[in-house]
Design an enzyme around this catalytic site. Structure first.
Site, PDB file in Angstrom:
ATOM      1  NE  ARG A  53      -7.792  -9.795   2.205  1.00  9.91           N
ATOM      2  CZ  ARG A  53      -8.206  -9.856   3.458  1.00  9.91           C
ATOM      3  NH1 ARG A  53      -9.502  -9.756   3.740  1.00  9.91           N
ATOM      4  NH2 ARG A  53      -7.349 -10.007   4.446  1.00  9.91           N
ATOM      5  CG  HIS A  54      -3.227 -12.990   0.363  1.00  9.01           C
ATOM      6  ND1 HIS A  54      -3.629 -13.544   1.553  1.00  9.01           N
ATOM      7  CD2 HIS A  54      -3.103 -11.654   0.582  1.00  9.01           C
ATOM      8  CE1 HIS A  54      -3.709 -12.604   2.467  1.00  9.01           C
ATOM      9  NE2 HIS A  54      -3.408 -11.436   1.916  1.00  9.01           N
ATOM     10  CG  ASN A  60      -4.911 -13.429   6.506  1.00 14.43           C
ATOM     11  OD1 ASN A  60      -4.848 -13.793   5.332  1.00 14.43           O
ATOM     12  ND2 ASN A  60      -4.768 -12.155   6.850  1.00 14.43           N
ATOM     13  NE  ARG A 104      -0.320 -11.327   3.116  1.00 14.67           N
ATOM     14  CZ  ARG A 104       0.638 -10.506   3.496  1.00 14.67           C
ATOM     15  NH1 ARG A 104       1.884 -10.927   3.563  1.00 14.67           N
ATOM     16  NH2 ARG A 104       0.355  -9.246   3.789  1.00 14.67           N
ATOM     17  CD  GLU A 134      -2.422  -5.006   3.132  1.00 18.79           C
ATOM     18  OE1 GLU A 134      -2.492  -4.025   2.367  1.00 18.79           O
ATOM     19  OE2 GLU A 134      -3.432  -5.594   3.546  1.00 18.79           O
ATOM     20  CG  HIS A 200      -1.555  -7.757  -0.016  1.00 18.33           C
ATOM     21  ND1 HIS A 200      -1.092  -8.832   0.691  1.00 18.33           N
ATOM     22  CD2 HIS A 200      -0.716  -7.619  -1.088  1.00 18.33           C
ATOM     23  CE1 HIS A 200      -0.012  -9.319   0.099  1.00 18.33           C
ATOM     24  NE2 HIS A 200       0.228  -8.603  -0.982  1.00 18.33           N
TER      25      HIS A 200
HETATM   26  O1  G3H Z   1      -2.801  -4.274   7.868  1.00 11.51           O
HETATM   27  C1  G3H Z   1      -3.327  -4.959   7.008  1.00 11.51           C
HETATM   28  C2  G3H Z   1      -4.739  -4.962   6.702  1.00 11.51           C
HETATM   29  O2  G3H Z   1      -5.084  -5.826   5.654  1.00 11.51           O
HETATM   30  C3  G3H Z   1      -5.273  -3.595   6.419  1.00 11.51           C
HETATM   31  O3  G3H Z   1      -6.427  -3.551   7.142  1.00 11.51           O
HETATM   32  O4  G3H Z   1      -6.344  -1.067   7.293  1.00 11.51           O
HETATM   33  O5  G3H Z   1      -8.304  -2.385   8.182  1.00 11.51           O
HETATM   34  O6  G3H Z   1      -6.074  -2.436   9.368  1.00 11.51           O
HETATM   35  P1  G3H Z   1      -6.796  -2.302   8.051  1.00 11.51           P
END
Ligand code: G3H
Length: 247
Positions: A53-54, A60, A104, A134, A200
């Site tokens: 990941r970045h 974050n 990022r 992402e 991401h």
């Molecule tokens: O929304 C961005 C997140 O990096 C994805 O995570 O699918 O667990 O919400 P998530």
């Protein structure tokens, strides 16, 4: 199957000499053609793929989703440590370096590119891929998970019931992402050099699950921590994944 054999009896795809020659016989219809296309693109050579990941972003830090924020100070520190790791790992080795086109990831990659002089840069083939962005969170753009829970309780609940298929209004689902990442998977299968891929969390969940052959339902829950390198080493019948925490 010898040459010309079975032509009137069956459908088959024959791969000869590890993909040097490819024969299809009676391949008709969508699924069979997709399988032929897939087999044309898989590799037998073994190259590492380094996923990461970045570095930590400003969003974050605030636990916000979506957006296109820059690296936090902590994230910048990771970019420096990552570039040292990559320089040790790939000294004078030709590599493909891929990132998404978001701030990022670009900032993370830039630190590595800037740490190389001209002599070393010629070994790095850097490209940005829109497909590596992402997951698009639509109306939840820029919100924290708590804000989503308060402002869109039904959406929050629907996602917790079926995270794989849930699509953010005006955004994407994990299944949508898997579709958009298909060309990237083909490129990763085909490439003849090691790849360093900076992307991401949701993107890496999809890509790594493909290489580890994980069940689809597990994809949205795969642990992809920040500031960690995920090193994939292909073997004959499986891929090995090492998690190397750099910070
Ligand atoms: O929304 C961005 C997140 O990096 C994805 O995570 O699918 O667990 O919400 P998530």
């Amino acid at each position: 199957i010898g040459e010309g054999e079975g032509e009137d009896k069956c459908s088959y795809i024959q791969i000869i000499n590890g993909g040097k020659k490819f024969i299809t016989c009676n391949i008709k219809g969508y699924l069979a053609s997709r399988i032929a296309f897939f087999l044309l693109n898989i590799r037998i050579s073994s190259h590492n793929i380094i996923f990461t990941r970045h570095g930590e972003s400003e969003y974050n830090v605030e636990d916000r989703i979506g957006g296109d924020s820059s690296l936090s100070n902590h994230g910048k520190q990771y970019a420096t440590i990552l570039s040292q790791y990559l320089s040790n790992e790939f000294d004078q080795t030709y590599i493909n370096l891929w990132s998404s086109d978001m701030k990022r990831t670009r900032e993370t990659v830039k630190t590595y590119l800037d740490s190389n002089d001209e002599n070393h840069l010629k070994y790095i083939n850097y490209t940005e891929h829109k497909e590596l962005s992402e997951i698009h969170v639509g109306i939840c753009e820029g919100m924290t998970y708590n804000e989503v829970k308060e402002q869109y309780p039904q959406e929050y609940q629907a996602r917790s019931i079926d995270k794989l298929r849930y699509r953010y209004p005006q955004g994407e689902s994990y299944l949508d992402m898997i579709k958009r990442l298909e060309p990237i998977i083909f490129e990763l299968e085909r490439t003849d050099k090691p790849v360093v891929l900076v992307a991401h969390r949701a993107v890496l969940r999809c890509l790594i699950s493909y290489f580890l052959d994980l069940p689809a339902e597990e994809i949205p829950y795969l642990d992809i921590p920040l500031h960690t390198v995920l090193k994939l080493t292909p073997a004959s019948y499986y891929n090995k994944l090492e998690k190397i925490k750099l910070m």
